[in-house]
Scaffold this motif. Sequence first.
Motif, short mmCIF file in Angstrom:
data_model
loop_
_atom_site.label_atom_id
_atom_site.label_comp_id
_atom_site.label_asym_id
_atom_site.label_seq_id
_atom_site.Cartn_x
_atom_site.Cartn_y
_atom_site.Cartn_z
N ASN A 1 7.85 4.75 5.81
CA ASN A 1 7.11 3.49 5.95
C ASN A 1 8.00 2.39 6.52
O ASN A 1 7.55 1.58 7.35
CB ASN A 1 6.56 3.06 4.59
CG ASN A 1 5.69 1.83 4.69
OD1 ASN A 1 4.64 1.83 5.32
ND2 ASN A 1 6.13 0.74 4.07
N GLU A 2 9.26 2.35 6.08
CA GLU A 2 10.19 1.34 6.62
C GLU A 2 10.41 1.56 8.12
O GLU A 2 10.46 0.60 8.90
CB GLU A 2 11.52 1.40 5.88
CG GLU A 2 11.49 0.77 4.51
CD GLU A 2 11.15 -0.71 4.55
OE1 GLU A 2 11.80 -1.45 5.32
OE2 GLU A 2 10.23 -1.13 3.82
N THR B 1 11.31 9.51 0.28
CA THR B 1 11.06 9.90 1.67
C THR B 1 9.87 9.14 2.25
O THR B 1 9.90 8.65 3.39
CB THR B 1 10.80 11.41 1.76
OG1 THR B 1 11.93 12.12 1.24
CG2 THR B 1 10.57 11.83 3.21
N GLY B 2 8.82 9.01 1.45
CA GLY B 2 7.64 8.28 1.91
C GLY B 2 7.94 6.82 2.19
O GLY B 2 7.47 6.26 3.19
N MET B 3 8.73 6.19 1.33
CA MET B 3 9.08 4.79 1.54
C MET B 3 9.98 4.61 2.76
O MET B 3 9.87 3.62 3.50
CB MET B 3 9.76 4.22 0.29
CG MET B 3 8.85 4.13 -0.93
SD MET B 3 7.34 3.16 -0.63
CE MET B 3 8.03 1.54 -0.27
N SER C 1 0.83 -1.21 0.00
CA SER C 1 0.00 0.00 0.00
C SER C 1 0.86 1.26 0.00
O SER C 1 0.56 2.24 -0.70
CB SER C 1 -0.94 0.00 1.20
OG SER C 1 -0.21 -0.03 2.42
N SER C 2 1.96 1.23 0.76
CA SER C 2 2.86 2.39 0.78
C SER C 2 3.52 2.60 -0.57
O SER C 2 3.69 3.74 -1.03
CB SER C 2 3.93 2.20 1.86
OG SER C 2 4.83 3.29 1.87
N LEU C 3 3.88 1.51 -1.22
CA LEU C 3 4.49 1.60 -2.55
C LEU C 3 3.53 2.25 -3.54
O LEU C 3 3.92 3.11 -4.34
CB LEU C 3 4.89 0.21 -3.03
CG LEU C 3 5.60 0.12 -4.37
CD1 LEU C 3 6.94 0.83 -4.31
CD2 LEU C 3 5.81 -1.34 -4.77
N VAL C 4 2.26 1.86 -3.46
CA VAL C 4 1.26 2.43 -4.38
C VAL C 4 1.03 3.91 -4.08
O VAL C 4 1.07 4.76 -4.99
CB VAL C 4 -0.07 1.65 -4.26
CG1 VAL C 4 -1.17 2.36 -5.05
CG2 VAL C 4 0.11 0.22 -4.75
N VAL D 1 2.19 6.90 -6.61
CA VAL D 1 1.24 7.83 -7.23
C VAL D 1 1.58 9.27 -6.86
O VAL D 1 1.56 10.17 -7.71
CB VAL D 1 -0.20 7.48 -6.80
CG1 VAL D 1 -1.17 8.57 -7.26
CG2 VAL D 1 -0.61 6.13 -7.37
N ALA D 2 1.92 9.50 -5.58
CA ALA D 2 2.26 10.86 -5.15
C ALA D 2 3.48 11.39 -5.89
O ALA D 2 3.50 12.54 -6.35
CB ALA D 2 2.51 10.87 -3.64
N GLY D 3 4.51 10.54 -6.01
CA GLY D 3 5.70 10.96 -6.74
C GLY D 3 5.41 11.24 -8.20
O GLY D 3 5.94 12.19 -8.78
N ALA D 4 4.54 10.41 -8.79
CA ALA D 4 4.19 10.60 -10.20
C ALA D 4 3.41 11.89 -10.41
O ALA D 4 3.60 12.60 -11.41
CB ALA D 4 3.37 9.40 -10.69
N VAL D 5 2.53 12.23 -9.47
CA VAL D 5 1.75 13.47 -9.57
C VAL D 5 2.68 14.68 -9.54
O VAL D 5 2.53 15.63 -10.33
CB VAL D 5 0.71 13.54 -8.44
CG1 VAL D 5 0.10 14.94 -8.36
CG2 VAL D 5 -0.38 12.50 -8.66
N ILE D 6 3.64 14.65 -8.63
CA ILE D 6 4.59 15.77 -8.54
C ILE D 6 5.47 15.82 -9.79
O ILE D 6 5.76 16.91 -10.32
CB ILE D 6 5.44 15.65 -7.27
CG1 ILE D 6 4.56 15.81 -6.03
CG2 ILE D 6 6.56 16.68 -7.25
CD1 ILE D 6 5.27 15.58 -4.72
#
Length: 217
Positions: free
Chosen positions: A168-169, A163-165, A136-139, A143-148
Amino acid sequence: MRLNHLLCALLCVVVLPAQAQTSDEWAGYDDVFERGASHANAWQWGWTGIYGTSLAYNAYQSSEASDRDDRFDARVGVVKSALALGGMLMDSQPHPAALAEYERLKARGELSGVQALGLELAQAERERRGWGARVSSLVVNGVAGAVIAADGRESDGAINFATGMLVNELQIWTQPNQASSAINRFQPARLSLGPVTLQGEYALLVSPQELGATWRY
């Protein structure tokens, strides 16, 4: 998930020593379940607070930041933080419930039930650290990175994703793992195979990559 054949075979032939029901062993179980529940509560409240603070900050920045790119990124951050906060509120750790069940079993002196409960809790810890916990974090971060990136800022999108991944880790690896650690310790036992009896030690091995058993003598 079923235990592998080695684990099943070992559990069938291992006979724990008579001291298994001593007060020291019960104290060990007390420590595992109580520390697990305490850690779980601290983890739950801590990460809920982190994501709640992040949501409030991004909501403010989404309208008040002076830079247009910062406002855009903050809006993306609002969505990510809201999803993360919702996940924390909906997916609680199993340790507090396990502690309540342990106390019930302990009051009845059901050591075998406590051992089974420990195995179940260790397996739950293993699953919560496995690859399924990252999907779920990967998705969301993808998507967030792709939008930016689609906004014309590919490097900012990559940084946001990474940063998001990373966050999550940190969330995954700061989860309680007291049951897994306790099960992975070697315990004295006798292994009987027909007329042959071996004195040694066994351990059930639980990790995100494996679930099995080992024997040493």
